[in-house]
Scaffold this motif. Sequence first.
Motif, PDB file in Angstrom:
ATOM      1  N   MET A   1       0.805  -1.212   0.000  1.00 59.45           N
ATOM      2  CA  MET A   1       0.000   0.000   0.000  1.00 59.45           C
ATOM      3  C   MET A   1       0.844   1.270   0.000  1.00 59.45           C
ATOM      4  N   GLN A 156     -15.820  -4.072   2.061  1.00 61.55           N
ATOM      5  CA  GLN A 156     -14.538  -3.682   2.617  1.00 61.55           C
ATOM      6  C   GLN A 156     -13.424  -4.593   2.089  1.00 61.55           C
ATOM      7  N   ARG A 160     -10.068  -3.646  -0.327  1.00 63.42           N
ATOM      8  CA  ARG A 160      -8.679  -4.052  -0.041  1.00 63.42           C
ATOM      9  C   ARG A 160      -8.091  -4.801  -1.231  1.00 63.42           C
TER      10      ARG A 160
END
Length: 207
Positions: A1, A156, A160
């Motif tokens: 990330m 959710q 991701r």
Amino acid sequence: MKPLLALRERHLEAWTALEDEPFVRLLAAGKVPPTAARRWLEQCHHWDEGLLHFLSALLCKAPQTHRRVLALAIQAVVEEIDVLQANEELDHSAPIHPSRREYLAFLQELQAQPYAVAMVIHWVIYRAFFDAWFSAKPQDGPLAEFSELWSTPELQALQRDLAVLAVEVVAQADPAELERLTQRVLELERQSWQMAWEFVQEAGQPP
């Protein structure tokens, strides 16, 4: 990330400014007038249709290892369209607002970008919107149900997974183009929240 968060950090001032938009503050207070909420959802329906076309094009360009996640993203958009179409109070033939039309045109332009660029900017679009939305996370008012809809474990997890795909290809994307397009997304997001505030004002809600 880290590469994605670094991109966000470089545009942090404009990114976090979205959380201070008047409509977002009203959203947090649960005081969005029903008429303004209805008009905003009608524009969301137009947006979802445009996003569906964009994701379908992205899926066709994606490597095979990315297609399952993108197919799930398409499914999520289809399900959201189902929710909106089931709302009998919405006029799905309502004219597209100029700011929404501009954003939809941007999505069409983004389809012509290389896959890596389009995938990363897709993450920027989602993250910029949801950062602003969940800074408010309305628990009351006519839009509270969407906090629940967008907070499901399935959605959710999908977010991701989409971030993971963006990380995998970010090094393949033109850095200058990512900077330019991120700046453009943030301006379009700002215009979108201003559109929503316009609906509030037209509904007679005081600032």
